[in-house]
Design a protein around this motif. Structure first.
Motif, PDB file in Angstrom:
ATOM      1  N   UNK A  70       0.612  -1.168  -0.150  1.00 15.25           N
ATOM      2  CA  UNK A  70      -0.016  -0.085   0.124  1.00 15.25           C
ATOM      3  C   UNK A  70       0.902   1.238   0.047  1.00 15.25           C
ATOM      4  N   UNK A  71       0.306   2.368  -0.395  1.00  6.20           N
ATOM      5  CA  UNK A  71       1.011   3.588  -0.608  1.00  6.20           C
ATOM      6  C   UNK A  71       1.275   4.146   0.833  1.00  6.20           C
ATOM      7  N   UNK A  72       2.469   4.853   0.820  1.00  6.64           N
ATOM      8  CA  UNK A  72       2.823   5.357   2.451  1.00  6.64           C
ATOM      9  C   UNK A  72       1.736   6.421   3.004  1.00  6.64           C
ATOM     10  N   UNK A  73       1.510   6.211   3.948  1.00  4.57           N
ATOM     11  CA  UNK A  73       0.291   7.290   4.505  1.00  4.57           C
ATOM     12  C   UNK A  73       1.052   8.358   5.697  1.00  4.57           C
ATOM     13  N   UNK A  74       0.499   9.269   6.359  1.00  7.93           N
ATOM     14  CA  UNK A  74       1.150  10.193   7.155  1.00  7.93           C
ATOM     15  C   UNK A  74       1.986   9.370   8.190  1.00  7.93           C
ATOM     16  N   UNK A  75       1.595   8.248   8.550  1.00  3.70           N
ATOM     17  CA  UNK A  75       2.184   7.737   9.908  1.00  3.70           C
ATOM     18  C   UNK A  75       3.322   6.990   9.278  1.00  3.70           C
ATOM     19  N   UNK A  76       3.656   6.425   8.066  1.00  5.55           N
ATOM     20  CA  UNK A  76       4.639   5.925   7.532  1.00  5.55           C
ATOM     21  C   UNK A  76       5.750   7.117   7.322  1.00  5.55           C
ATOM     22  N   UNK A  77       5.029   8.082   6.822  1.00 10.24           N
ATOM     23  CA  UNK A  77       6.097   9.344   6.543  1.00 10.24           C
ATOM     24  C   UNK A  77       6.613   9.725   7.748  1.00 10.24           C
ATOM     25  N   UNK A  94       2.307   1.589  12.177  1.00 15.00           N
ATOM     26  CA  UNK A  94       1.383   2.711  12.116  1.00 15.00           C
ATOM     27  C   UNK A  94       0.634   2.961  13.326  1.00 15.00           C
ATOM     28  N   UNK A  95       0.041   1.723  13.822  1.00 19.39           N
ATOM     29  CA  UNK A  95      -0.900   1.888  15.068  1.00 19.39           C
ATOM     30  C   UNK A  95      -0.049   2.544  16.038  1.00 19.39           C
TER      31      UNK A  95
END
Length: 140
Positions: A70-77, A94-95
């Motif tokens: 999956x594409x990176x989201x805010x938490x991954x960034x 991410x959790x």
């Protein structure tokens, strides 16, 4: 193969199910397949199968195992950014980053609320008791 055998059909399989059936065609016409967009549903084992039905011949020309993440989201960034990695990089999921952000926000709001209570309770009342704040309407 198209020069040696006639009436070849090409099928594209994903996880042993037919994903795309080009039917009987020339192989040069269907040399490549382009996906409009990638998503996690394209993850799996892919193979390209060419068949010659009259002679009952079958070839697997390509076999790929694809894992679409999956594409990176805010938490991954936040975990990977150079500036925020020291804070969030060690959290691993991410959790955990979401829980960390919630804790930071709650802690910040609590600190601001405590300082506001202390300010209004001790700083503003002392001024009124000492007479520093006056009502100018009553002075006339």
């Amino acid at each position: 193969m198209g020069y040696i055998y006639m009436d070849l059909s090409l099928k594209l399989y994903r996880n042993n199910e037919v994903f795309l059936d080009h039917g009987t065609t020339t192989l040069a016409a269907v040399n490549a397949h382009h996906f409009a967009s990638l998503n996690e549903s394209l993850t799996g084992e892919w193979k390209c199968v060419i068949e010659q039905k009259d002679l009952r011949l079958k070839w697997v020309t390509n076999y790929l195992k694809i894992n679409v993440k999956k594409a990176p989201n805010l938490f991954t960034n936040l975990m990977e950014d150079k500036l925020t990695a020291p804070i969030f990089g060690w959290m691993k999921t991410e959790t955990n980053v979401l829980i960390g952000i919630i804790m930071i926000v709650v802690l910040t709001v609590a600190i601001v609320a405590v300082f506001l209570v202390v300010y209004f309770k001790f700083c503003t009342l002392r001024r009124c008791k000492k007479g520093q704040v006056r009502n100018r309407r009553l002075e006339k």
